[in-house]
Design a protein around this motif. Sequence first.
Motif, PDB file in Angstrom:
ATOM      1  N   MET A   1      66.994  34.052   7.546  1.00 31.37           N
ATOM      2  CA  MET A   1      66.419  34.480   6.292  1.00 31.37           C
ATOM      3  C   MET A   1      66.034  35.959   6.346  1.00 31.37           C
ATOM      4  SD  MET A   1      66.046  33.100   3.495  1.00 31.37           S
ATOM      5  CE  MET A   1      65.165  32.766   2.068  1.00 31.37           C
ATOM      6  N   THR A   2      65.572  36.413   7.510  1.00 27.53           N
ATOM      7  CA  THR A   2      65.170  37.813   7.664  1.00 27.53           C
ATOM      8  C   THR A   2      66.364  38.742   7.502  1.00 27.53           C
ATOM      9  OG1 THR A   2      63.571  37.010   9.283  1.00 27.53           O
ATOM     10  CG2 THR A   2      63.867  39.370   9.142  1.00 27.53           C
ATOM     11  N   THR A   3      67.501  38.331   8.019  1.00 28.91           N
ATOM     12  CA  THR A   3      68.709  39.149   7.898  1.00 28.91           C
ATOM     13  C   THR A   3      69.115  39.292   6.444  1.00 28.91           C
ATOM     14  OG1 THR A   3      69.428  38.278  10.031  1.00 28.91           O
ATOM     15  CG2 THR A   3      71.078  39.383   8.696  1.00 28.91           C
ATOM     16  N   LEU A   4      69.001  38.234   5.669  1.00 30.12           N
ATOM     17  CA  LEU A   4      69.332  38.278   4.251  1.00 30.12           C
ATOM     18  C   LEU A   4      68.388  39.214   3.510  1.00 30.12           C
ATOM     19  CD1 LEU A   4      71.100  37.231   1.979  1.00 30.12           C
ATOM     20  CD2 LEU A   4      69.500  35.330   1.712  1.00 30.12           C
ATOM     21  N   ARG A   5      67.102  39.180   3.839  1.00 31.47           N
ATOM     22  CA  ARG A   5      66.139  40.083   3.201  1.00 31.47           C
ATOM     23  C   ARG A   5      66.460  41.535   3.518  1.00 31.47           C
ATOM     24  NH1 ARG A   5      60.871  37.142   4.538  1.00 31.47           N
ATOM     25  NH2 ARG A   5      61.140  35.468   3.064  1.00 31.47           N
ATOM     26  N   LYS A   6      66.781  41.817   4.777  1.00 33.41           N
ATOM     27  CA  LYS A   6      67.131  43.182   5.165  1.00 33.41           C
ATOM     28  C   LYS A   6      68.377  43.647   4.423  1.00 33.41           C
ATOM     29  CE  LYS A   6      65.217  43.238   9.832  1.00 33.41           C
ATOM     30  NZ  LYS A   6      65.539  43.339  11.260  1.00 33.41           N
ATOM     31  N   MET A   8      69.445  42.634   1.469  1.00 32.46           N
ATOM     32  CA  MET A   8      69.138  42.834   0.053  1.00 32.46           C
ATOM     33  C   MET A   8      68.341  44.117  -0.179  1.00 32.46           C
ATOM     34  SD  MET A   8      70.626  40.422  -1.523  1.00 32.46           S
ATOM     35  CE  MET A   8      69.891  40.197  -3.105  1.00 32.46           C
ATOM     36  N   GLN A   9      67.557  44.560   0.804  1.00 36.22           N
ATOM     37  CA  GLN A   9      66.745  45.762   0.645  1.00 36.22           C
ATOM     38  C   GLN A   9      67.467  47.022   1.069  1.00 36.22           C
ATOM     39  OE1 GLN A   9      63.230  44.781   2.861  1.00 36.22           O
ATOM     40  NE2 GLN A   9      62.369  43.524   1.235  1.00 36.22           N
ATOM     41  N   ASP A  10      68.624  46.901   1.708  1.00 31.45           N
ATOM     42  CA  ASP A  10      69.374  48.060   2.181  1.00 31.45           C
ATOM     43  C   ASP A  10      70.079  48.723   0.999  1.00 31.45           C
ATOM     44  OD1 ASP A  10      70.630  49.930   3.727  1.00 31.45           O
ATOM     45  OD2 ASP A  10      72.183  48.567   4.450  1.00 31.45           O
TER      46      ASP A  10
END
Length: 55
Positions: A1-6, A8-10
């Motif tokens: 989930m953390t990878t997906l958040r990163k 989306m914010q990139d």
Amino acid sequence: MTTLRKFMQDDTGATAIEYGLIAALVSVAILTVLGTLGDNLNATFTKVANNLSQD
């Protein structure tokens, strides 16, 4: 989930796209100006050539 958040914010890709769009707009503007300038120069040289051939 953390990878997906990163992911989306990139926004580094968005910056590259913006620079590409700016370069494309500048290119279109330069081509437009050069086209108009070329037409004006052609008309000027034609006028000079006509005046020289009349003498």
